[in-house]
Structures are given as structure tokens and as C-alpha cells.
Design a protein around this motif. Structure first.
Motif, short mmCIF file in Angstrom:
data_model
loop_
_atom_site.label_atom_id
_atom_site.label_comp_id
_atom_site.label_asym_id
_atom_site.label_seq_id
_atom_site.Cartn_x
_atom_site.Cartn_y
_atom_site.Cartn_z
N TYR A 93 0.88 -1.17 0.00
CA TYR A 93 0.00 0.00 0.00
C TYR A 93 0.92 1.22 0.00
N VAL A 94 0.70 2.15 -0.94
CA VAL A 94 1.62 3.27 -1.11
C VAL A 94 0.97 4.58 -0.66
N ILE A 95 1.65 5.28 0.24
CA ILE A 95 1.19 6.57 0.77
C ILE A 95 2.15 7.66 0.30
N GLY A 96 1.62 8.70 -0.33
CA GLY A 96 2.43 9.84 -0.75
C GLY A 96 2.35 10.95 0.29
N VAL A 97 3.49 11.55 0.63
CA VAL A 97 3.52 12.67 1.58
C VAL A 97 4.24 13.84 0.91
N ALA A 98 3.52 14.95 0.73
CA ALA A 98 4.06 16.12 0.02
C ALA A 98 4.01 17.35 0.90
N GLY A 99 4.67 18.41 0.43
CA GLY A 99 4.68 19.68 1.16
C GLY A 99 5.97 20.42 0.89
N SER A 100 6.04 21.65 1.34
CA SER A 100 7.19 22.51 1.10
C SER A 100 8.44 22.04 1.82
N VAL A 101 9.57 22.55 1.37
CA VAL A 101 10.81 22.46 2.14
C VAL A 101 10.55 23.07 3.52
N ALA A 102 11.04 22.43 4.57
CA ALA A 102 11.00 22.92 5.96
C ALA A 102 9.61 22.88 6.60
N VAL A 103 8.61 22.30 5.94
CA VAL A 103 7.27 22.28 6.53
C VAL A 103 7.09 21.12 7.52
N GLY A 104 7.99 20.13 7.45
CA GLY A 104 7.91 19.01 8.38
C GLY A 104 7.34 17.74 7.80
N LYS A 105 7.36 17.60 6.48
CA LYS A 105 6.79 16.39 5.85
C LYS A 105 7.61 15.14 6.16
N SER A 106 8.93 15.29 6.30
CA SER A 106 9.77 14.13 6.64
C SER A 106 9.42 13.62 8.03
N THR A 107 9.17 14.53 8.96
CA THR A 107 8.77 14.14 10.31
C THR A 107 7.42 13.43 10.27
N THR A 108 6.50 13.97 9.49
CA THR A 108 5.18 13.33 9.34
C THR A 108 5.33 11.91 8.81
N ASP A 224 0.15 8.38 -9.67
CA ASP A 224 -0.66 7.27 -10.15
C ASP A 224 -0.45 6.01 -9.30
N PHE A 225 0.68 5.94 -8.62
CA PHE A 225 1.00 4.74 -7.84
C PHE A 225 0.57 4.87 -6.37
N PHE A 226 0.00 6.01 -5.99
CA PHE A 226 -0.41 6.22 -4.61
C PHE A 226 -1.79 5.64 -4.36
N ASP A 227 -1.94 5.00 -3.22
CA ASP A 227 -3.26 4.58 -2.76
C ASP A 227 -3.93 5.72 -2.00
N ILE A 228 -3.12 6.57 -1.38
CA ILE A 228 -3.62 7.74 -0.68
C ILE A 228 -2.47 8.75 -0.58
N SER A 229 -2.83 10.03 -0.51
CA SER A 229 -1.79 11.07 -0.45
C SER A 229 -2.10 12.09 0.64
N ILE A 230 -1.03 12.63 1.22
CA ILE A 230 -1.13 13.58 2.32
C ILE A 230 -0.30 14.81 1.97
N TYR A 231 -0.85 16.00 2.21
CA TYR A 231 -0.13 17.25 1.99
C TYR A 231 0.00 17.97 3.33
N VAL A 232 1.24 18.29 3.72
CA VAL A 232 1.49 19.03 4.95
C VAL A 232 1.56 20.51 4.60
N ASP A 233 0.64 21.30 5.15
CA ASP A 233 0.46 22.69 4.74
C ASP A 233 0.71 23.66 5.89
N ALA A 234 1.09 24.87 5.54
CA ALA A 234 1.26 25.95 6.52
C ALA A 234 1.31 27.26 5.76
N ASP A 235 1.18 28.36 6.48
CA ASP A 235 1.29 29.68 5.87
C ASP A 235 2.73 29.91 5.39
#
Length: 320
Positions: A93-108, A224-235
């Protein structure tokens, strides 16, 4: 710095359901806390202060939902095998995690990995970072795009798609290239091997980019290969501040290593570090965020929205 206006549709027409932190926390039900305070501290990134409260209110409900999705996916594969009368390879099962540099996506990504790996049905969870699919510095310099490292054109997207397609095809061993943050480059001849895990988390700033945003046209795309995707957002203003703070911290830690690519910044004063970090942010990261990363936010299934203190304040879940 101009505040980026969130382009979230009006509530009645939004494809997302909105949850405050309190509302989302109620969805934890009886999901147990499986991380110790020491483990939480190991998972947090530079200048991030993860708390038990955030794990409890945000990440336990999130991984409970993800676990339910994984279970459903596994059952669907079993039903499909029954229909065709055969047994296919195990498909992660493939989960995509996206977001800006320094937003904390690696921690997520690390928190999700740690929590999901403790569920009885998902003992094996691997992370692939798209940093490993950046072109080597030698290639970026030859193309004249070293200053656009992290932009869509700086990635070997075809190779990333090849790796994800092999993972989704159930290959028992799939090699992915390794990136060194110390040397700021791909490590020649070094690979991480993905051995048919239950879940693969693909983390990177570029994983949700659409065909129009990519530098080259492909018939297949990373998402296309993701079963679900997450975006880490901030101002934008908060992300900028986190980037500068992280730069100043690294100046005294990772950059202090004589072998570091950024060792030249180790002796900067606070004022000089502020100026250098701000210049890099404005010339590279802010442009990449505005043009390539932020426009993909509303393609995600889940949006985690952070406030100025780096904690997640609300969650948006795409309606099914």
C-alpha cells in the motif's frame, strides 16, 4: 513577506471535510499510544518539538484511518485473486507525503511509519524519499540548473516511476538510489533495497505534481502509484521562518562538519545566516513553492494544516 491566501473552495462546495483538532482527536477511539516520549523525540526534525499530545490528537486518528484503508486494500486484492482464480504477488500500500521544504513532511512520514509498523497487520513499513531521484550535481551543473535543485526538472522522474512501478508490481526486491544531505549529492553505487513491505511511504516536495507542472511529458505519473496522499500545509510566512531557523541550527551542527557541502556557512554570524537563508528562500524555495508545490495541495486526499508553532491545528479529508 506576502501571506499566501489559501485557495480552499467554499465549504458547501469543498471536496473536503474539515476537522478541528478537537473533532479529529475524537476519531482516535481506543487506538493505543505505542510510542514513548524518547521515541517521539527521536522522530522530530530540526527545530521541531513533537509532543505526546500531538501524536495522540492528530497522528493516532490518522494512522487508525490509514490502517483501515490498508485492511480494505488487502481484502480487495484477496477478492480479486479469488475472482481470477489465482494468487498474485503481495502488493504494498503506497502513501504519498508532500509539502514545502521545511514544513515538516519528513517528520510526518517518520511518525506515520513508526505508528503503522506497530499495528498487527502492517509490521513492515518503508520510506522512500524523492531526494534519491535528484540528478547528480554533475548532471545538474551540466544542465545549468544547480540553482533549481528541487524543481521538477531536477529530478529523474522516469527512474522514480520505474521504481514505483516495480514496487506496485510486487517485485520481491527493488533498489532505490540514496541521497546524502552531508554531501548534498547522490551517493554513487549506493542503494536502499525495498523488500516487499506492507506499506511504502513516498515522501517529497514533488510527489503530487500534475502533468502540466512536470518538465517532461509522461504517460504515467508518480501520484498514479499512490493509494492515498497527504499534503502538509502551513502559511508561507511560517514556513519561511522555520526554514531560516533550521538553517541557523544546521550552521552549528551539520554544517560544522568539514566534509559538509555547506561547511562554508558554519562560521556565519546570526545576521549573515539570516541574510543567506532569506536569499536562498526567496531565490529558490519560495518560487518552487508558489509555482510547483502549493498548486498540488488540493490534489491530496488529506491536508494537515499547521499553525505558527509547527503543530497541526486542523485536518481536511477528501470526501469519498
Amino acid at each position: 513577506m506576502r501571506k499566501r491566501k489559501r485557495e480552499i473552495p467554499m465549504p458547501n462546495f469543498s471536496p473536503y471535510r474539515y476537522f478541528s483538532k478537537k473533532e479529529w482527536a475524537n476519531l482516535r477511539f481506543n487506538t493505543p499510544m505505542t510510542l514513548t516520549q524518547a521515541e517521539i523525540e527521536e522522530l522530530q526534525g530540526v527545530n521541531e518539538k513533537l509532543s505526546v499530545e500531538e501524536i495522540t490528537t492528530i497522528y493516532l486518528p490518522l494512522t487508525r484511518l490509514l490502517n483501515l484503508y490498508v485492511n480494505s486494500s488487502q481484502m480487495l486484492h484477496a477478492v480479486t485473486d479469488t475472482f481470477f482464480g489465482n494468487t498474485t504477488r503481495k502488493v504494498p500500500y503506497v502513501i504519498g507525503v508532500a509539502g514545502s521544504v521545511a514544513v515538516g513532511k519528513s517528520t510526518t512520514a517518520r511518525i506515520i511509519q513508526a505508528l503503522l509498523s506497530r499495528w498487527p497487520n502492517t509490521p513492515s513499513v518503508e520510506i522512500i524519499t524523492t531526494d534519491g531521484f535528484l540528478y547528480p550535481n554533475e548532471v545538474l551543473n551540466a544542465k545549468g540548473i544547480m540553482d533549481k535543485k528541487g524543481f521538477p526538472e531536477s529530478y529523474n522522474t522516469k527512474e522514480l516511476i520505474k521504481v514505483l512501478s516495480r514496487i506496485k508490481a510486487g517485485h520481491p526486491k527493488v533498489k532505490a538510489p540514496v541521497y546524502s544531505h552531508l554531501y548534498y549529492d547522490i551517493v554513487p553505487g549506493k542503494y536502499t533495497v525495498i523488500k516487499q513491505p506492507d506499506i511504502v511511504i513516498v515522501e517529497g516536495i514533488n510527489v503530487l505534481q500534475t502533468p502540466k507542472q512536470e518538465a517532461h511529458s509522461h504517460s504515467v505519473y508518480v501520484s498514479d502509484f499512490f493509494d492515498i496522499s497527504i499534503y502538509v500545509d502551513a502559511d508561507d510566512r511560517d514556513i519561511y521562518q522555520w526554514y531560516v531557523e533550521r538553517f541557523k541550527t544546521l550552521r552549528k551542527t551539520a554544517f560544522a562538519n568539514p566534509e559538509s557541502y555547506f561547511h562554508r556557512y558554519a562560521d556565519l554570524t546570526d545576521e549573515e545566516a539570516d541574510n543567506v537563508a532569506t536569499d536562498i528562500w526567496n531565490r529558490i524555495n519560495k518560487i518552487n513553492l508558489d509555482q510547483n508545490i502549493a498548486p498540488t495541495r488540493n490534489r491530496a486526499n488529506i491536508i494537515l494544516e499547521k499553525d505558527a508553532n509547527h503543530s497541526i491545528s486542523s485536518v481536511r479529508l477528501r470526501k469519498i
